[in-house]
Design an enzyme around this catalytic site. Structure first.
Site, PDB file in Angstrom:
ATOM      1  N   HIS A 141       0.857  -1.184   0.000  1.00 24.39           N
ATOM      2  CA  HIS A 141       0.000   0.000   0.000  1.00 24.39           C
ATOM      3  C   HIS A 141       0.895   1.236   0.000  1.00 24.39           C
ATOM      4  O   HIS A 141       2.017   1.211   0.496  1.00 24.39           O
ATOM      5  CB  HIS A 141      -0.874  -0.042   1.260  1.00 24.39           C
ATOM      6  CG  HIS A 141      -1.961   0.979   1.307  1.00 24.39           C
ATOM      7  ND1 HIS A 141      -1.730   2.301   1.631  1.00 24.39           N
ATOM      8  CD2 HIS A 141      -3.304   0.867   1.101  1.00 24.39           C
ATOM      9  CE1 HIS A 141      -2.880   2.963   1.622  1.00 24.39           C
ATOM     10  NE2 HIS A 141      -3.845   2.126   1.297  1.00 24.39           N
ATOM     11  N   ASP A 218       1.992  -4.577   7.936  1.00 23.36           N
ATOM     12  CA  ASP A 218       0.786  -3.762   7.771  1.00 23.36           C
ATOM     13  C   ASP A 218      -0.419  -4.689   7.908  1.00 23.36           C
ATOM     14  O   ASP A 218      -0.707  -5.481   7.013  1.00 23.36           O
ATOM     15  CB  ASP A 218       0.835  -3.093   6.395  1.00 23.36           C
ATOM     16  CG  ASP A 218      -0.453  -2.372   6.016  1.00 23.36           C
ATOM     17  OD1 ASP A 218      -1.435  -2.440   6.778  1.00 23.36           O
ATOM     18  OD2 ASP A 218      -0.482  -1.767   4.928  1.00 23.36           O
ATOM     19  N   GLN A 221      -5.591  -5.052   6.637  1.00 22.34           N
ATOM     20  CA  GLN A 221      -6.563  -5.952   6.015  1.00 22.34           C
ATOM     21  C   GLN A 221      -6.580  -7.335   6.662  1.00 22.34           C
ATOM     22  O   GLN A 221      -7.315  -8.207   6.201  1.00 22.34           O
ATOM     23  CB  GLN A 221      -6.262  -6.094   4.519  1.00 22.34           C
ATOM     24  CG  GLN A 221      -6.303  -4.806   3.738  1.00 22.34           C
ATOM     25  CD  GLN A 221      -7.682  -4.149   3.718  1.00 22.34           C
ATOM     26  OE1 GLN A 221      -8.691  -4.803   3.961  1.00 22.34           O
ATOM     27  NE2 GLN A 221      -7.716  -2.866   3.437  1.00 22.34           N
ATOM     28  N   LYS A 244     -11.707  -0.204   9.905  1.00 23.67           N
ATOM     29  CA  LYS A 244     -11.880  -1.373   9.039  1.00 23.67           C
ATOM     30  C   LYS A 244     -12.366  -2.590   9.824  1.00 23.67           C
ATOM     31  O   LYS A 244     -12.523  -3.673   9.259  1.00 23.67           O
ATOM     32  CB  LYS A 244     -10.564  -1.707   8.339  1.00 23.67           C
ATOM     33  CG  LYS A 244     -10.048  -0.608   7.420  1.00 23.67           C
ATOM     34  CD  LYS A 244      -8.741  -1.014   6.760  1.00 23.67           C
ATOM     35  CE  LYS A 244      -8.101   0.137   6.002  1.00 23.67           C
ATOM     36  NZ  LYS A 244      -8.842   0.532   4.802  1.00 23.67           N
ATOM     37  N   CYS A 383      -4.655   2.478  -3.912  1.00 22.52           N
ATOM     38  CA  CYS A 383      -3.392   2.907  -3.297  1.00 22.52           C
ATOM     39  C   CYS A 383      -2.283   1.882  -3.524  1.00 22.52           C
ATOM     40  O   CYS A 383      -1.416   1.681  -2.672  1.00 22.52           O
ATOM     41  CB  CYS A 383      -3.561   3.186  -1.802  1.00 22.52           C
ATOM     42  SG  CYS A 383      -4.611   4.608  -1.431  1.00 22.52           S
TER      43      CYS A 383
END
Length: 425
Positions: A141, A218, A221, A244, A383
């Protein structure tokens, strides 16, 4: 057994906690009821961008403002004490959720992007220099890619990218070649927000640690839809966002190993992060507060904890099973439709999203057509512009799922995609 009977929890009962899912959409927002399709049920499939917030979390945030709204760590009056306890305990809740040792290892940030920047500026600017390198992947990202790219320009450190295979997986042989004794940081997305790839974080961590490098994962997600234990993953830093995962916007978390965070200098300066100030110098508060300058996002932090409690009540194993079911079903149904190209690994080996293109239809046009059917998806590069360049496409449409989505909603998506395909045929 029908697909619907494979649900791991009562999805319809859970949807009652999300009133927005009952909305009807379409038509002219300035003249409700006059536009075509104004009574179309909303099918929300843009959860990788942001999820919806259930009533119990909204109620928790509202209760803070209605009952004990006060600044934290600033007063000895009762409201400030109540707010401070709730805010501090929210750190404990987040720490427990991801397997951190304690609140000292959890810094609240605005989002995953700010967490990435905190480490890049507070650690990277101090530790990186010419001859060093940072290893990323081609599926990163922009929050990771752009941040480390710019830090590399400032420090003279090289930034390297692990190749992605045609199936959308990391080329681990390439990773082993790129990660060497000059590597100081490996920054990798846990689950790709474009490909749905679930990356082998533990294997990458082992590679990095063999060369005395740190690992930053990261988790934007991954944390919303699968159980994560940072100690088991072996990461040194890990970041994710509340919005999220059924929480409020404006709040995220950075996990960092305590000994590393303790050695780092603050990224921001000001109130609440200091212990003692003179005209000549200042000293910093203990972890995690030395990284939380100024009045923090108090209500959002408390709401963050409430969102985690909501997810834990369902059970993250059930959330993951539901996401896996929806992702595999969507992948298979879109593939069977014909004229649809799907990016990333097979349907039984991905996170809860599907990025795709329809032959002869630009992703933006496709998203607009789907909107006419009440279906909300994301269209663009998500992104991940360099990844799209590598895939040879300017944009993709992305349907992303969460715990309140149903098989019937995916059927609606597939039917609408078929209509769009036929329209442009």
């Amino acid at each position: 057994m029908g697909v619907q009977e494979q649900y791991s929890f009562d999805v319809e009962a859970l949807r009652a906690d999300f009133p927005v899912l009952d909305r009807k959409v379409g038509g002219d927002p300035e003249s409700p009821g006059e536009g075509p399709g104004d009574d179309t049920p909303l099918v929300y499939l843009d959860n990788a961008a942001t999820s919806h917030t259930p009533d119990p979390v909204v109620d928790t945030v509202a209760d803070y403002y209605r009952s004990y709204n006060a600044n934290v760590h600033r007063g000895i009056h009762q409201l400030s004490q109540e707010a401070s306890v709730a805010y501090e305990e929210a750190h404990d809740t987040v720490a427990d959720f991801v397997g951190a040792a304690g609140r000292e290892e959890i810094v609240f940030t605005k989002n995953t992007t700010e967490a990435m920047n905190l480490v890049a500026y507070a650690w990277g600017l101090e530790e990186l220099g010419p001859g060093d390198n940072v290893v990323l992947t081609e599926m990163e990202h922009h929050a990771s890619l752009v941040t480390w790219q710019q830090i590399g320009k400032r420090t003279g450190a090289d930034v390297r990218f692990v190749d992605v295979t045609d199936e959308g997986r990391l080329d681990m042989d390439d990773a082993a070649d790129l990660i060497d004794d000059d590597t100081q940081m490996v920054s990798v997305v846990h689950v790709s927000n474009t490909l749905g790839t679930i990356n082998p974080i533990g294997e990458l961590a082992d590679l990095a640690h063999d060369h005395d490098a740190y690992v930053f994962a990261d988790g934007a997600q991954s944390v919303p839809n699968r159980a994560v234990d940072v100690k088991e993953l072996g990461v040194d830093f890990f970041a994710f966002s509340a919005h999220k995962m059924c929480g409020p916007t404006g709040i995220g978390a950075l996990y960092g190993r305590e000994e590393i965070l303790d050695s780092m200098q603050p990224y921001l300066y000001g109130g609440d992060m200091i212990r003692r100030v003179s005209f000549e110098d200042s000293t910093w508060e203990d972890l995690p507060w030395k990284f939380e300058a100024g009045t923090p996002s108090i209500a959002q932090g408390i709401g963050f904890a409430a969102a985690i409690e909501y997810l834990e009540e369902i059970g993250m194993d059930r959330v993951e099973a539901h996401e896996d079911l929806l992702a595999e079903y969507a992948h298979d149904e879109l593939t069977a439709l014909g004229g649809v190209e799907i990016y990333g690994p097979p349907g039984d080996d991905r996170g809860g999203l599907v990025a795709f293109n329809v032959e002869g239809v630009h992703a933006h046009d496709l998203s607009s057509i789907l909107n006419d059917y009440g279906i909300a998806v994301r269209a663009g590069d998500h992104c991940t512009q360099p990844l799209h360049d590598e895939m040879g496409v300017a944009a993709t449409a992305r349907a992303s799922f969460y715990l309140y989505n149903t098989i019937e909603e995916i059927d609606a998506l597939v039917e609408a995609v078929g209509e769009a395909r036929d329209l442009f045929a």
